[in-house]
Scaffold this motif. Sequence first.
Motif, short mmCIF file in Angstrom:
data_model
loop_
_atom_site.label_atom_id
_atom_site.label_comp_id
_atom_site.label_asym_id
_atom_site.label_seq_id
_atom_site.Cartn_x
_atom_site.Cartn_y
_atom_site.Cartn_z
N GLY A 225 -4.52 -0.02 5.40
CA GLY A 225 -4.51 1.14 4.50
C GLY A 225 -4.20 2.40 5.31
O GLY A 225 -3.91 2.32 6.51
N VAL B 11 0.85 -1.20 0.00
CA VAL B 11 0.00 0.00 0.00
C VAL B 11 0.89 1.25 0.00
O VAL B 11 0.66 2.19 -0.78
CB VAL B 11 -0.96 -0.03 1.23
CG1 VAL B 11 -1.71 1.29 1.37
CG2 VAL B 11 -1.93 -1.20 1.11
N GLY C 228 -4.35 4.26 -1.90
CA GLY C 228 -3.96 3.42 -0.76
C GLY C 228 -5.11 2.55 -0.28
O GLY C 228 -4.94 1.36 0.01
N PHE C 229 -6.30 3.14 -0.20
CA PHE C 229 -7.49 2.39 0.24
C PHE C 229 -7.77 1.26 -0.77
O PHE C 229 -8.03 0.11 -0.40
CB PHE C 229 -8.68 3.35 0.32
CG PHE C 229 -9.85 2.85 1.13
CD1 PHE C 229 -9.86 1.60 1.73
CD2 PHE C 229 -10.97 3.68 1.30
CE1 PHE C 229 -10.95 1.16 2.49
CE2 PHE C 229 -12.06 3.26 2.06
CZ PHE C 229 -12.05 1.99 2.65
N ALA D 169 -5.18 -1.51 -0.45
CA ALA D 169 -5.40 -2.28 0.79
C ALA D 169 -6.61 -3.21 0.64
O ALA D 169 -6.59 -4.36 1.10
CB ALA D 169 -5.61 -1.32 1.96
N ALA E 275 -10.25 2.74 5.89
CA ALA E 275 -9.05 2.14 5.30
C ALA E 275 -8.03 1.69 6.34
O ALA E 275 -7.35 0.68 6.16
CB ALA E 275 -8.40 3.14 4.35
#
Length: 372
Positions: free
Chosen positions: A200, A16, A240-241, A244, A195
Amino acid sequence: MTYLDYQATTPLAPEVAKAMQPWFEDKYANPHSASRWGSEAAAAVEVARKRVEAALGLKGGSIAFTGSATEALNWALKGTAEKRAKGRNRIITLATEHAAVLDTCEWLVGGGIDLTILPVMHDGRLDLELLARELDDRVLLVAVMQVNNEIGVTEPISEIAQMAHGVGALMLCDAVQAFGRMAICQGPDLVAISAHKIHGPKGIGALWMRKGAEPAPLIHGGGQERGLRSGTLSPALCVGFGAAAKLAEERMTRDYDHVQKLWAAASRALGPGWTINGSTGHRYLGNLNIRREGVDGARLVADLRDLAFSLGSACASGSGRPSHVLRALGLSYREARSSIRLGFGRYTKQKELVDACKRIAEAAHAQEKLDA
Ligand code: PLP
């Protein structure tokens, strides 16, 4: 330090961090601007959206990104209350919900909402017969979480959603602790996720909304999220979310096998004398909330500073108040104060967990000797 606080937050996955990196540095364009760079950022946000939606696996709706699950829950509750039809002004929730739900519901009472907070049984679960007796055609929304953040207990979300729909009410599920760790239950109209509980980044959550059940906007402005939620999205956080969520979906079985082994090893290492708070059969096994007669949980945390574990919710632990969740199970103040929560998951090594549990057990014995 041994990190055993996976319900408070989880370590960022290296994959991530890598996916987010370019969006912090040279790829800084606004995803809502029309330039080529803006369009590239917008495309990355849409890929991330699809990844989060795929990992959720819910049919007939879509997500909007928010700043946190707390925002998503505030939005779901306040925005649904704002759109309510005449005569439908009751919200039903549980005594064991997160503060983001309970405090928002309490706030809505000032705006004319009739709030019912149902008790839970001794094992932390909702009595469905009690819910059935409470449901009527004045109910606007039923809000129940899938996995409790303090005790790990699961609720039968699909059945609850079906019951809510039976009287024409909507169902909101706080799936923050379930998402990425187990399959999300079908049925709710609104689902909040975050997240940072799935490896995340912090500062981003989402609200999944069934088509037609979208709440009125909570945050007004540029209308970036389909006119429903305003504010410039952060491509880094969205990417990133998405990364993840994809990773969690791919690794779910492997991660849960690992968690089950950790649970068994931790239980053995702690030894006798501990009682598990909440149902043992209906729970997520990465949350071990336990108590021991005569032990002071806060003293254990203070004695073992190099172990990161907690007394319950990170949000409530600063307050000094015993956990509202443990009190809702019918535990006395003394029992609630003698409880600790160990949270583990993907990156926890069995040996470090076993060593930590042995040290916790020794520190508990030392307290008992001192107090004898
Ligand atoms: N709901 C539950 C069950 C949680 O565990 C948390 C986080 O502690 C939240 C909601 C709030 O999530 P966020 O940190 O994204 O605001």
